[in-house]
Design an enzyme around this catalytic site. Structure first.
Site, short mmCIF file in Angstrom:
data_model
loop_
_atom_site.label_atom_id
_atom_site.label_comp_id
_atom_site.label_asym_id
_atom_site.label_seq_id
_atom_site.Cartn_x
_atom_site.Cartn_y
_atom_site.Cartn_z
N ASP A 182 -12.39 -10.25 -0.31
CA ASP A 182 -13.81 -10.49 0.38
C ASP A 182 -14.74 -9.54 -0.48
O ASP A 182 -14.25 -8.72 -0.93
CB ASP A 182 -13.74 -10.22 1.80
CG ASP A 182 -12.95 -8.90 2.19
OD1 ASP A 182 -12.69 -7.78 1.48
OD2 ASP A 182 -12.65 -8.79 3.30
N GLU A 204 0.73 -1.18 -0.17
CA GLU A 204 -0.04 -0.06 -0.21
C GLU A 204 0.78 1.19 -0.12
O GLU A 204 0.53 2.06 1.00
CB GLU A 204 -0.78 -0.26 1.24
CG GLU A 204 -2.00 -1.25 1.09
CD GLU A 204 -2.81 -1.26 2.45
OE1 GLU A 204 -2.73 -0.44 3.41
OE2 GLU A 204 -3.40 -2.36 2.74
N GLU A 256 -6.27 -10.66 -1.00
CA GLU A 256 -7.13 -10.28 0.16
C GLU A 256 -8.57 -10.43 -0.13
O GLU A 256 -9.18 -9.30 0.49
CB GLU A 256 -6.87 -9.12 0.97
CG GLU A 256 -5.05 -9.03 1.43
CD GLU A 256 -4.85 -7.83 1.94
OE1 GLU A 256 -5.60 -6.95 2.43
OE2 GLU A 256 -3.70 -7.45 2.05
N ASN A 290 2.10 -5.37 -2.97
CA ASN A 290 0.61 -5.55 -2.59
C ASN A 290 -0.32 -4.39 -2.63
O ASN A 290 0.27 -3.32 -1.86
CB ASN A 290 0.54 -6.46 -1.51
CG ASN A 290 -0.74 -7.00 -1.02
OD1 ASN A 290 -1.71 -7.73 -2.11
ND2 ASN A 290 -1.42 -6.87 0.10
N HIS A 302 -10.80 -6.11 -2.11
CA HIS A 302 -11.59 -5.92 -1.20
C HIS A 302 -13.09 -5.05 -1.92
O HIS A 302 -12.73 -4.02 -1.98
CB HIS A 302 -11.26 -4.91 0.05
CG HIS A 302 -10.11 -5.88 0.93
ND1 HIS A 302 -10.42 -6.71 1.68
CD2 HIS A 302 -8.84 -5.50 1.07
CE1 HIS A 302 -9.16 -7.00 2.28
NE2 HIS A 302 -8.13 -6.30 1.81
O1 G2I Z 1 -7.67 -3.57 6.39
C1 G2I Z 1 -7.99 -4.88 5.42
C2 G2I Z 1 -6.58 -5.18 5.21
C3 G2I Z 1 -6.03 -4.19 4.16
N1 G2I Z 1 -4.74 -4.57 3.45
C4 G2I Z 1 -3.68 -4.99 4.42
C5 G2I Z 1 -3.94 -5.95 5.68
O2 G2I Z 1 -3.17 -6.15 6.45
C6 G2I Z 1 -5.43 -5.36 6.03
O3 G2I Z 1 -5.70 -6.27 7.13
C7 G2I Z 1 -6.20 -5.81 8.21
C8 G2I Z 1 -6.65 -6.99 9.50
O4 G2I Z 1 -7.56 -7.70 8.59
C9 G2I Z 1 -7.13 -6.42 10.27
O5 G2I Z 1 -7.36 -7.39 11.73
O6 G2I Z 1 -5.48 -5.01 9.13
C10 G2I Z 1 -6.13 -4.24 9.89
C11 G2I Z 1 -5.04 -3.30 10.71
O7 G2I Z 1 -4.84 -2.50 9.66
C12 G2I Z 1 -6.58 -5.29 11.34
O8 G2I Z 1 -7.01 -4.52 12.29
C13 G2I Z 1 -6.40 -4.68 13.45
C14 G2I Z 1 -7.13 -3.96 14.49
O9 G2I Z 1 -7.15 -2.42 13.75
C15 G2I Z 1 -6.31 -3.77 15.73
O10 G2I Z 1 -7.22 -2.96 16.60
C16 G2I Z 1 -6.11 -5.09 16.07
O11 G2I Z 1 -5.27 -4.82 17.33
O12 G2I Z 1 -6.18 -6.10 14.02
C17 G2I Z 1 -5.40 -5.97 15.08
C18 G2I Z 1 -5.11 -7.44 15.55
O13 G2I Z 1 -6.10 -8.03 15.92
#
Ligand code: G2I
Length: 450
Positions: free
Chosen positions: A268, A158, A266, A201, A237
């Protein structure tokens, strides 16, 4: 555990990885009635994002193990998770996912090395030279630990802005090191693990637009100058504001024509029912029609743990039932079965099933007793098979109420006298293990029943 010790113990499990690969090959030769086996029939992988914290949930692990041939740690390999303070690496959660994947013969995508988000607070204040050193050390730390174990790494994630400009996104790396940080990250990554595919990515690059044009120009430039890049990840997404673009296939193909693989990383799609299923079909068909589209990953196993849980964007609902989108994906992959089909392994109550849960029942300084409880699903079963992966150092000295076979430190246990269970009934087997310096718990993999 220190990085060096862990690195040695990962290398020591090389035989285990080879054994797991054999399991995967055997699995793909079976009827293509799961996402992973159907995709294998098309020469592709079908993966999912995984959270280490859910692996102990038996339905989560059973669905993961049955359906998917690749995993991406959802958060566990990010900078804040792996190097929370400078030079001090922690791999416990990421190792759990990698060990689980290997015990099931799944590939692992590495996500992600250099990203503006989920950065620990020590990174942003660094001056340019120090930041460059820290970035390269982070890449070397992660890729060194998992050397030879990751099929593709998202090296940079990103780095481009949304909107019409096609400009780079402001980040500590961009602001202090300039455009060249991406190239430097890829060169460092190639040296750290020459066997891994190196990917850029991003999201909102799925169709032709200013952002994907900017990424395209960067990849073209890298290829012309010999900067090492092997693949481009399209996050994909989608929802009603950001639908599957009509030129999705065309966009994947134009990147492939630059001489890189493309991967859907990714996926969905918010929605439900036949509309959601139709959108998933478009995505799978687009990938299958581009020969260099090597695989697809959905961003989670079940709607209940999706980062977009309100949007029910995945293939399994919160109770792990297959959604119409699941059947659409399976059929687009050339597989058979799906929700409601007789014999489909994912249908609740349709065929034999079981779950396996682990508890430690006794503990002393040099060893412990473990117990695995097998519970039949909604139908009676006449046999079951459960896998238990032990930490590399540990060894099992005795096992009762089950019959083990071994592959590396993966123990596959079948019944001795206790295969027949009524619907919902349980039995258990037990074992004594020597710790040999590791007090970690074993991982219980999928339970299969007949
Ligand atoms: O946002 C969707 C994805 C976009 N592309 C990069 C990916 O790495 C990203 O994944 C998401 C995860 O699915 C989430 O699970 O990235 C988020 C963070 O930018 C993740 O969220 C975080 C929460 O914001 C935090 O509060 C939490 O501590 O997940 C953390 C672990 O559970």
């Amino acid at each position: 555990m220190s990085m060096i010790v862990r690195r040695l113990s990962r290398a020591a499990t090389a035989g285990l990885v080879a054994a797991a690969a054999l399991t995967a090959a055997a699995h793909s030769a079976e009827a293509a009635d799961t996402l992973g086996s159907a995709a294998a029939g098309q020469g592709r992988y079908f993966g999912t994002a995984v959270a280490a914290s859910h692996l102990g949930e038996s339905d989560y692990a059973a669905t993961l193990d049955r359906e998917f041939s690749s995993v991406t740690p959802e958060n566990e390999m990010k900078w804040d998770a792996t190097e929370p303070s400078r030079g001090s690496f922690t791999f416990t959660s990421a190792d759990r996912i990698v060990d689980h994947a290997q015990s099931q013969g799944m590939d692992v995508r590495g996500h992600t090395l250099v990203w503006h988000s989920q950065l620990p607070s020590w990174v942003s204040p660094l001056g340019a030279q120090d930041l460059r050193t820290a970035m390269n050390a982070h890449i070397n730390g992660l890729m060194g630990h998992y050397k030879g174990e990751i099929h593709s790494w998202d090296v940079v994630n990103e780095a481009f802005q949304d909107g019409g400009s096609g400009a780079r996104r402001s980040s500590p790396f961009q602001d202090k090191l300039g455009d060249g940080f991406i190239e430097e990250a890829f060169r460092t990554a190639r040296a750290a693990d020459p066997a891994a595919k190196l990917c850029y990515n991003d999201y909102n690059t799925d169709g032709v637009n200013a952002k994907s044009n900017a990424v395209y120009d960067m990849v073209k430039d890298f290829k012309s100058r010999g900067v090492p890049i092997d693949c481009v990840g399209f996050q994909s997404h989608f929802n009603s504001n950001s639908p599957v673009p009509s030129d999705y296939r065309h966009n994947l193909q134009r990147f492939a024509d630059l001489g890189v693989d493309v991967q859907i990383t990714e996926l969905d799609i918010e929605g439900s029912g036949s509309a959601q299923a139709a959108d998933y079909t478009k995505v799978v068909e687009a990938c299958l029609s581009v020969s260099r589209c090597t695989g697809m990953t959905v961003w989670g196993v079940t709607d209940k743990y999706s980062w977009r849980s309100g949007g029910t964007p995945l293939l399994f609902d919160g109770d792990y039932n297959e959604k119409p989108a699941y059947g659409a994906v399976l059929s687009a992959l050339g597989g058979s079965g799906g929700p409601g089909d007789p014999g489909d392994p994912g249908d609740p109550g349709d065929g034999a099933s079981c779950t396996a849960t682990y508890t430690r029942t006794a503990d002393w300084s040099s060893g412990y007793n473990g117990q695995v409880t097998i519970t039949a699903g909604a139908e009676p079963i006449s046999s079951w098979t459960a896998t238990v992966t032990l930490p590399a150092q540990q060894s099992v000295s005795s096992l009762w109420n089950g019959t083990p076979t071994w592959s590396g430190n993966v123990m596959t246990v079948r019944p001795s006298w206790n295969g027949t269970l009524a619907a919902g009934a349980s039995t258990s087997f037990g074992f004594t293990a020597a710790k040999n310096g590791s007090d970690a718990a074993p991982t219980v993999g999928t339970c299969t029943a007949s």
